[in-house]
Design a protein around this motif. Structure first.
Motif, PDB file in Angstrom:
ATOM      1  N   SER A 180       0.833  -1.199   0.000  1.00 43.34           N
ATOM      2  CA  SER A 180       0.000   0.000   0.000  1.00 43.34           C
ATOM      3  C   SER A 180       0.869   1.251   0.000  1.00 43.34           C
ATOM      4  N   ARG A 181       0.290   2.326  -0.492  1.00 46.68           N
ATOM      5  CA  ARG A 181       0.907   3.646  -0.449  1.00 46.68           C
ATOM      6  C   ARG A 181      -0.165   4.664  -0.063  1.00 46.68           C
ATOM      7  N   GLU A 182       0.129   5.454   0.949  1.00 45.03           N
ATOM      8  CA  GLU A 182      -0.780   6.537   1.322  1.00 45.03           C
ATOM      9  C   GLU A 182      -0.371   7.810   0.591  1.00 45.03           C
ATOM     10  N   ILE A 183      -1.367   8.495   0.023  1.00 38.40           N
ATOM     11  CA  ILE A 183      -1.135   9.753  -0.666  1.00 38.40           C
ATOM     12  C   ILE A 183      -1.638  10.871   0.249  1.00 38.40           C
ATOM     13  N   THR A 184      -0.742  11.644   0.810  1.00 42.45           N
ATOM     14  CA  THR A 184      -1.131  12.688   1.751  1.00 42.45           C
ATOM     15  C   THR A 184      -1.491  13.974   1.011  1.00 42.45           C
ATOM     16  N   PRO A 185      -2.306  14.813   1.634  1.00 38.79           N
ATOM     17  CA  PRO A 185      -2.616  16.115   1.023  1.00 38.79           C
ATOM     18  C   PRO A 185      -1.355  16.922   0.734  1.00 38.79           C
TER      19      PRO A 185
END
Length: 408
Positions: free
Chosen positions: A268-273
């Motif tokens: 998984s990869r989280e895309i932050t604001p």
């Protein structure tokens, strides 16, 4: 074409498309209003707009254009499909669009019923419930774009329109279609109709056979195929194999639980604001990473309400939403160029962004994965797509959807 649907977002369009397809209707889900005539074998045309949170005047204009096209295809009845949690703001867009469609169709009594009992959405005494909680006490109270803090649909709708808003209670609905028809007000009105069972929705549909316009969630379509003497049938599906990915932008509590479950078992990869707004994430690089994984990974921007609010305060709500949607559009286009075969998407706005990246004009509708969630195939493309509303599906929905796309 017998029946036309105008949906205010993409997940809502696929939601009602599934209901009609399971009722035996030959459905096509269009991306925006088509420029050409529909094929002769289309029984129900579902136009997916992205109009839920745009300016009311724009939503009205887009919806009227869609209505005119559907009428030109021969539709005798139009459904304005809204979210089963009535997602909207004090300005609209449900009230303004419903009023404009009613005027265009010459309909001065508009039944409004977003109930969807199968997914726990019911209306009783004019109040919308999500499971056993009033709407204003559900997770929808913290929605980043359309926080719902009033459970009384009469007040919610009344704030959005100059039309009188009436109500038909459950006690009347339980008596059937004739009782519902008899309870309609004498003059022009939008009428909130209670419904807590599928049988109630069928009675409402039967009561509205002569109505040119209905407003509601996908549940309101349960009884509509019967009007055209169509027998229920299972939608067809051709299995899709190959690389897969899950893209999640929904911040609903259900989706955040699904994200947590999938992160524990898959890459998984989280895309932050911050990464999006400061352009520290590259769609092409991320697409290469997705295709290189041994199992379908998850790319997500889902966050809890406090984090979303903080990011909106820092970057601006509209600017942040536009940037994140643009990122998902670019990522989808990059994945398509790398022959992605399975796409599972969570969130209405995210689904709209992904559809833009797919660059397709329509979808064929396959069988269900969960209540309100069908499998879709972009016309002319060998890609299986799932567009999930934020609150739909169980804890393991992402894994189940990816597997289901590979089955007959």
């Amino acid at each position: 074409m017998k029946l036309g649907v105008i949906a205010d977002d993409f997940t809502g369009a696929s939601d009602i498309a599934l209901t009609l397809a399971e009722g035996g209707m030959d459905c096509v889900q269009y991306v925006g209003t088509p420029k050409t005539v529909a094929a002769s074998d289309v029984g129900a045309g579902i136009i997916s707009l992205k109009s839920r949170t745009i300016a009311p005047s724009e939503a009205v204009e887009q919806s009227l254009t869609a209505c005119d096209w559907l009428l030109a295809q021969g539709c005798a009845q139009i459904v304005f499909k809204v979210c089963s949690t009535f997602d909207s703001t004090p300005e609209g867009n449900i009230g303004p669009v419903a009023a404009a469609l009613g005027t265009r169709l010459g309909e001065n009594q508009i039944i409004v019923c977003p109930a969807f009992p199968e997914s726990g959405r019911s209306i009783y005494q004019g109040q919308l419930f999500v499971g056993d909680r009033p709407l204003a006490e559900s997770s929808m109270k913290d929605h980043p774009l359309t926080p719902m803090r009033d459970s009384d649909l009469r007040r919610v709708l009344g704030a959005q329109t100059d039309w009188p808003v009436a109500h038909i209670p459950a006690a009347t609905v339980f008596q059937g279609a004739e009782a519902i028809r008899a309870a309609l007000p004498a003059g022009p009105a939008m009428i909130i109709v209670d419904a807590i069972r599928d049988a109630d929705l069928r009675a409402i549909a039967q009561s509205a056979t002569a109505r040119k316009l209905l407003v509601g969630g996908s549940g309101i379509a349960i009884g509509l195929p019967q009007k055209f003497e169509i027998a229920p049938a299972a939608p067809r599906w051709r299995p899709t194999h190959g690389p897969g990915v899950v893209l999640s932008g929904s911040c609903s509590s259900a989706t955040r639980g699904q994200v947590a479950a999938y992160v524990s078992a898959a890459p998984s990869r989280e895309i932050t604001p911050e990464a999006v707004m400061e352009e520290n994430v590259d769609a092409e690089v991320l697409a290469n990473w997705v295709i290189a994984q041994d199992s379908p990974p998850l790319i997500y921007s889902s966050a809890d309400p406090a984090a979303v609010l903080a990011a909106q305060s820092r970057f601006g709500r509209d600017a942040l939403a536009l940037a994140i949607e643009g990122f998902f559009t670019n990522l989808t286009a990059a994945l398509v160029r790398r022959d992605i075969a399975r796409l599972v998407v969570a969130g209405g706005e995210t689904s709209g962004a992904v559809v833009a990246g797919l660059n397709t004009t329509s979808f064929s509708v396959g069988p269900r994965i969960a209540a309100g969630v069908p499998m879709l195939r972009p016309d002319g493309r060998d890609i299986g797509v799932v567009l999930k509303s934020g609150n739909f599906g169980g804890p393991d929905f992402f894994a189940e959807a990816l597997i289901r796309l590979t089955k007959q």
